[in-house]
Design a protein around this motif. Structure first.
Motif, PDB file in Angstrom:
ATOM      1  N   MET A  82     -52.037  -8.158  50.258  1.00 17.15           N
ATOM      2  CA  MET A  82     -53.017  -8.608  51.240  1.00 17.15           C
ATOM      3  C   MET A  82     -53.120  -7.532  52.316  1.00 17.15           C
ATOM      4  O   MET A  82     -52.199  -6.739  52.518  1.00 17.15           O
ATOM      5  N   ARG A  83     -54.266  -7.477  52.963  1.00 14.80           N
ATOM      6  CA  ARG A  83     -54.495  -6.425  53.946  1.00 14.80           C
ATOM      7  C   ARG A  83     -53.810  -6.796  55.269  1.00 14.80           C
ATOM      8  O   ARG A  83     -53.583  -7.991  55.531  1.00 14.80           O
ATOM      9  N   GLU A  84     -53.512  -5.780  56.099  1.00 12.26           N
ATOM     10  CA  GLU A  84     -52.798  -6.063  57.352  1.00 12.26           C
ATOM     11  C   GLU A  84     -53.517  -7.122  58.179  1.00 12.26           C
ATOM     12  O   GLU A  84     -52.893  -7.984  58.776  1.00 12.26           O
ATOM     13  N   SER A  85     -54.851  -7.054  58.190  1.00 14.54           N
ATOM     14  CA  SER A  85     -55.625  -7.998  59.018  1.00 14.54           C
ATOM     15  C   SER A  85     -55.454  -9.445  58.545  1.00 14.54           C
ATOM     16  O   SER A  85     -55.594 -10.376  59.328  1.00 14.54           O
ATOM     17  N   ASP A  86     -55.114  -9.639  57.269  1.00  5.58           N
ATOM     18  CA  ASP A  86     -54.969 -11.004  56.750  1.00  5.58           C
ATOM     19  C   ASP A  86     -53.807 -11.746  57.409  1.00  5.58           C
ATOM     20  O   ASP A  86     -53.751 -12.973  57.359  1.00  5.58           O
ATOM     21  N   PHE A  87     -52.862 -10.992  57.974  1.00  4.47           N
ATOM     22  CA  PHE A  87     -51.695 -11.627  58.594  1.00  4.47           C
ATOM     23  C   PHE A  87     -51.987 -12.012  60.049  1.00  4.47           C
ATOM     24  O   PHE A  87     -51.178 -12.664  60.693  1.00  4.47           O
ATOM     25  N   ARG A  88     -53.134 -11.545  60.570  1.00  3.45           N
ATOM     26  CA  ARG A  88     -53.483 -11.853  61.958  1.00  3.45           C
ATOM     27  C   ARG A  88     -54.615 -12.876  61.996  1.00  3.45           C
ATOM     28  O   ARG A  88     -55.327 -13.060  61.001  1.00  3.45           O
ATOM     29  N   ALA A  89     -54.765 -13.549  63.167  1.00  2.00           N
ATOM     30  CA  ALA A  89     -55.920 -14.433  63.325  1.00  2.00           C
ATOM     31  C   ALA A  89     -57.167 -13.559  63.281  1.00  2.00           C
ATOM     32  O   ALA A  89     -57.221 -12.511  63.923  1.00  2.00           O
ATOM     33  N   ILE A  90     -58.151 -13.967  62.503  1.00  2.00           N
ATOM     34  CA  ILE A  90     -59.340 -13.115  62.389  1.00  2.00           C
ATOM     35  C   ILE A  90     -60.590 -13.983  62.388  1.00  2.00           C
ATOM     36  O   ILE A  90     -60.667 -15.013  61.726  1.00  2.00           O
ATOM     37  N   ARG A  91     -61.546 -13.537  63.180  1.00  3.16           N
ATOM     38  CA  ARG A  91     -62.772 -14.304  63.393  1.00  3.16           C
ATOM     39  C   ARG A  91     -63.706 -14.142  62.195  1.00  3.16           C
ATOM     40  O   ARG A  91     -63.966 -13.029  61.742  1.00  3.16           O
ATOM     41  N   HIS A  92     -64.175 -15.234  61.673  1.00  6.38           N
ATOM     42  CA  HIS A  92     -65.181 -15.229  60.603  1.00  6.38           C
ATOM     43  C   HIS A  92     -66.444 -15.884  61.148  1.00  6.38           C
ATOM     44  O   HIS A  92     -66.418 -16.522  62.194  1.00  6.38           O
ATOM     45  N   GLU A  93     -67.496 -15.785  60.366  1.00  6.58           N
ATOM     46  CA  GLU A  93     -68.777 -16.382  60.760  1.00  6.58           C
ATOM     47  C   GLU A  93     -68.625 -17.890  61.043  1.00  6.58           C
ATOM     48  O   GLU A  93     -69.175 -18.409  62.000  1.00  6.58           O
ATOM     49  N   ALA A  94     -67.839 -18.604  60.238  1.00  4.33           N
ATOM     50  CA  ALA A  94     -67.794 -20.074  60.358  1.00  4.33           C
ATOM     51  C   ALA A  94     -66.512 -20.587  60.994  1.00  4.33           C
ATOM     52  O   ALA A  94     -66.258 -21.784  60.984  1.00  4.33           O
ATOM     53  N   GLY A  95     -65.697 -19.709  61.543  1.00  2.00           N
ATOM     54  CA  GLY A  95     -64.444 -20.164  62.145  1.00  2.00           C
ATOM     55  C   GLY A  95     -63.412 -19.062  62.120  1.00  2.00           C
ATOM     56  O   GLY A  95     -63.738 -17.886  61.972  1.00  2.00           O
ATOM     57  N   GLU A  96     -62.143 -19.467  62.230  1.00  2.00           N
ATOM     58  CA  GLU A  96     -61.082 -18.474  62.320  1.00  2.00           C
ATOM     59  C   GLU A  96     -60.118 -18.616  61.143  1.00  2.00           C
ATOM     60  O   GLU A  96     -59.754 -19.720  60.763  1.00  2.00           O
ATOM     61  N   SER A  97     -59.728 -17.483  60.601  1.00  2.00           N
ATOM     62  CA  SER A  97     -58.654 -17.481  59.615  1.00  2.00           C
ATOM     63  C   SER A  97     -57.357 -17.362  60.421  1.00  2.00           C
ATOM     64  O   SER A  97     -57.223 -16.471  61.255  1.00  2.00           O
ATOM     65  N   PRO A  98     -56.384 -18.261  60.193  1.00  2.00           N
ATOM     66  CA  PRO A  98     -55.235 -18.317  61.103  1.00  2.00           C
ATOM     67  C   PRO A  98     -54.252 -17.169  60.946  1.00  2.00           C
ATOM     68  O   PRO A  98     -54.175 -16.544  59.883  1.00  2.00           O
ATOM     69  N   ALA A  99     -53.467 -16.940  62.011  1.00  2.00           N
ATOM     70  CA  ALA A  99     -52.393 -15.938  61.957  1.00  2.00           C
ATOM     71  C   ALA A  99     -51.244 -16.483  61.120  1.00  2.00           C
ATOM     72  O   ALA A  99     -51.009 -17.686  61.077  1.00  2.00           O
ATOM     73  N   TRP A 100     -50.538 -15.581  60.446  1.00  2.00           N
ATOM     74  CA  TRP A 100     -49.347 -15.952  59.695  1.00  2.00           C
ATOM     75  C   TRP A 100     -48.122 -15.890  60.618  1.00  2.00           C
ATOM     76  O   TRP A 100     -48.153 -15.182  61.638  1.00  2.00           O
ATOM     77  N   PRO A 101     -47.041 -16.569  60.262  1.00  2.00           N
ATOM     78  CA  PRO A 101     -45.836 -16.489  61.106  1.00  2.00           C
ATOM     79  C   PRO A 101     -45.053 -15.203  60.885  1.00  2.00           C
ATOM     80  O   PRO A 101     -44.055 -14.968  61.555  1.00  2.00           O
TER      81      PRO A 101
END
Ligand SMILES: Cc1cc2nc3c(=O)[nH]c(=O)nc-3n(C[C@H](O)[C@H](O)[C@H](O)COP(=O)(O)OP(=O)(O)OC[C@H]3O[C@@H](n4cnc5c(N)ncnc54)[C@H](O)[C@@H]3O)c2cc1C
Ligand code: SF4
Length: 492
Positions: A82-101
């Motif tokens: 998975m890409r580094e950004s996948d582990f962080r909260a990231i803004r999408h068009e329809a909401g947020e993909s959450p941060a990992w612990p």
């Protein structure tokens, strides 16, 4: 008469799929005595079914295939980090993909080990989105078939960055893989696909410290009287129930069964189910919203059989010049007879077959977002359905048009049906920092219960847009270290 299972195990692993096989491998390496319980049996196909694409019938089915190795017996063996950004909260068009612990760097050493174990072939050089590697891929990328090579060249010549796909196959000097056309969605008759059975479980069994019991279904996880630690499992085989004790139980039963097992193990101390005091079990369901695109290589005859799954286009992972939100990846699939899928209506099967036989089957994935509401739908204590994750509708539409455009610019006619499905599903037992919003702590241990771990697709807080299999394997290795009290420094 089935012999009774001896006691004296350090750990019980429930499920012999990707996570269970990899975890058993790690625990055996750390000298633990391990019992693996698998609901299914070894895959034994009659000769007339050997060339049959089983995987397409089970990819989106609610019940996963119950076999030793789980769905990896049929998987496409695309093993991405998975890409580094996948582990962080990231803004999408329809909401947020959450941060990992945990961060990418926490998992990086385990990605290296998982790539070695699963013999991943790839390159860190040709993909601008590839995250940092402390060790390069153990094997070079797979060669393209001549017709795929021409497609890749034409894409590159028209300005598209194309990357080799990381694949887990026993290919190269001394390897068994012959790069045949029946790989993705098929099982490998040469045992050259690095699935969980071949790559992890068999070496674990050879260590002599792991016992595998097939056709054994775990019914409940047992806890002590005050509910603070696990004591073992109740299992059923051959119509009989048996209790097996251990101080560590790792649930690796896959998305759906793992959450259901926690709920089915409810006690007076845990009336809502194990790990469910804050109601998180069954929630935060996510995955990949997936569409298909077919660049036509021939108008007249069918393409010859060939291995097509060797390239991907990842440059739009975090967005495009005219779109600020993450898009995802476009990648080649195998020569899969997708028209046989049950979801394809009978009247579409003939045209779908016509296109499928003359094109390279590619698909594109964008992230579907988990929310507190996505996941199990209950009727009392019964699970009666799944509420889907949130789709990034406009992103999906734009990405589809972009994929069509890339192949058209390379000079191909393109067919791209509007159909979509949810692949690589994650969540329902997610790990996190906060017990209010997660079931597991950052080591994948149930917050309130000692010795009880869950590690499989259901623990992932989000799916990113690349396949999740390598991440599941890397997490299983990390959880193995947590169980044995070892922790590896992160790679920075
Ligand atoms: C056709 C196909 C192609 C795919 N290709 C790719 C790919 O190229 N790349 C990628 O990243 N992903 C791919 N995937 C997805 C990948 O295979 C899964 O994400 C992965 O196997 C999930 O691993 P897991 O450990 O969560 O569970 P699983 O591998 O599903 O393992 C769970 C195991 O637990 C057993 N079990 C369940 N309940 C119980 C119980 N109560 N008692 C005992 N045993 C139990 C099951 O029988 C199963 O063997 C593909 C999937 C399919 C179907
Ligand atoms: S021999 Fe064929 S099915 Fe087996 S791993 Fe290689 S490409 Fe896949």
């Amino acid at each position: 008469m089935v012999p009774s299972i001896t006691q004296g195990y350090d750990a019980i692993v429930v499920g012999a799929g990707l996570s269970g096989g990899t975890l058993a491998y790690r625990l055996a390496k750390r000298d633990l005595r391990v019992l693996v319980l698998e609901h299914g049996d070894f895959l034994r196909l009659p000769p007339w079914r050997a060339g049959y694409p089983i995987g397409i019938h089970i990819r989106s089915a609610p019940a996963r295939p119950s076999v030793v190795g789980g769905p990896t017996k049929f998987y496409g063996a695309a093993m991405y980090r998975m890409r580094e950004s996948d582990f962080r909260a990231i803004r999408h068009e329809a909401g947020e993909s959450p941060a990992w612990p945990i961060t990418y760097n926490d998992l990086e050493p385990y990605y290296c080990e998982a790539e070695e174990l699963y013999r991943v072939h790839g390159s860190t050089e040709e993909d601008p989105t590839e995250p940092p590697h402390s060790v390069s891929y153990p094997y070079p990328p797979l060669p393209h078939a001549p017709m795929v090579s021409e497609l890749v060249d034409r894409l590159r010549n028209s300005g598209t960055t194309v990357s080799p796909m990381p694949r887990a196959l026993d290919y190269g000097p001394g390897g068994k893989c012959v790069l045949c056309s029946t790989c993705d969605a098929y099982y490998c008759r040469l045992d050259a696909k690095m699935d969980a059975d071949v790559a992890a479980l068999r070496p674990a069994l050879r260590s002599g410290r792991v016992d595998l019991v097939t056709q054994a279904r775990c019914l409940r996880i047992l806890t002590n009287e005050n509910g603070t630690k696990t004591t073992g499992v109740l299992m059923e085989r051959d119509g009989k129930q048996e209790t097996v004790h251990a101080n560590v139980v790792a649930v690796c039963a896959g998305l759906g069964p793992s959450a259901a097992l926690l709920l089915d193990s409810r006690t007076s101390r845990h009336p809502a189910g194990l790990g469910n005091s804050t109601g998180c079990v069954g929630r935060y369901y996510g995955g990949h919203d997936t569409g298909m695109v077919f660049p036509l290589l021939s108008f007249t005859g069918k393409l010859p059989p060939m291995h097509t799954k060797t390239f991907s286009i990842n440059t739009y992972y975090n967005g495009a010049p005219d779109w600020p939100y993450p898009m995802g990846v476009i990648q080649a699939a195998g020569q899969v007879p997708f028209w046989q899928e049950e979801v394809v209506p009978w009247w579409k099967k003939a045209p779908a077959r016509l296109v499928g036989k003359r094109s390279i089957f590619c698909f594109f994935t964008t992230e579907a977002l988990p929310t507190r509401e996505s996941g199990f739908v209950f009727d009392g204590e019964r699970i009666v359905g799944m509420r889907p994750p949130v789709r990034n509708l406009n992103t999906f539409k734009r990405f589809r048009l972009l994929a069509i455009d890339l192949f058209k610019r390379a000079g191909y006619q393109v067919v791209a049906p509007h159909h979509r499905s949810l692949w690589h599903r994650v969540g329902t037992v997610r790990f996190g920092m906060d017990p209010e919003t997660s079931v597991l702590d950052p080591n994948c241990k149930v917050h309130e219960i000692d010795g009880l771990y869950v590690v499989d697709a259901s623990v992932l807080p989000s799916a990113g847009a690349v396949g999740t299999a390598l991440t599941i394997a890397a997490l299983a290795l990390r959880v193995g270290d947590a169980i044995t009290g070892l922790s590896r420094p992160s790679s920075n």
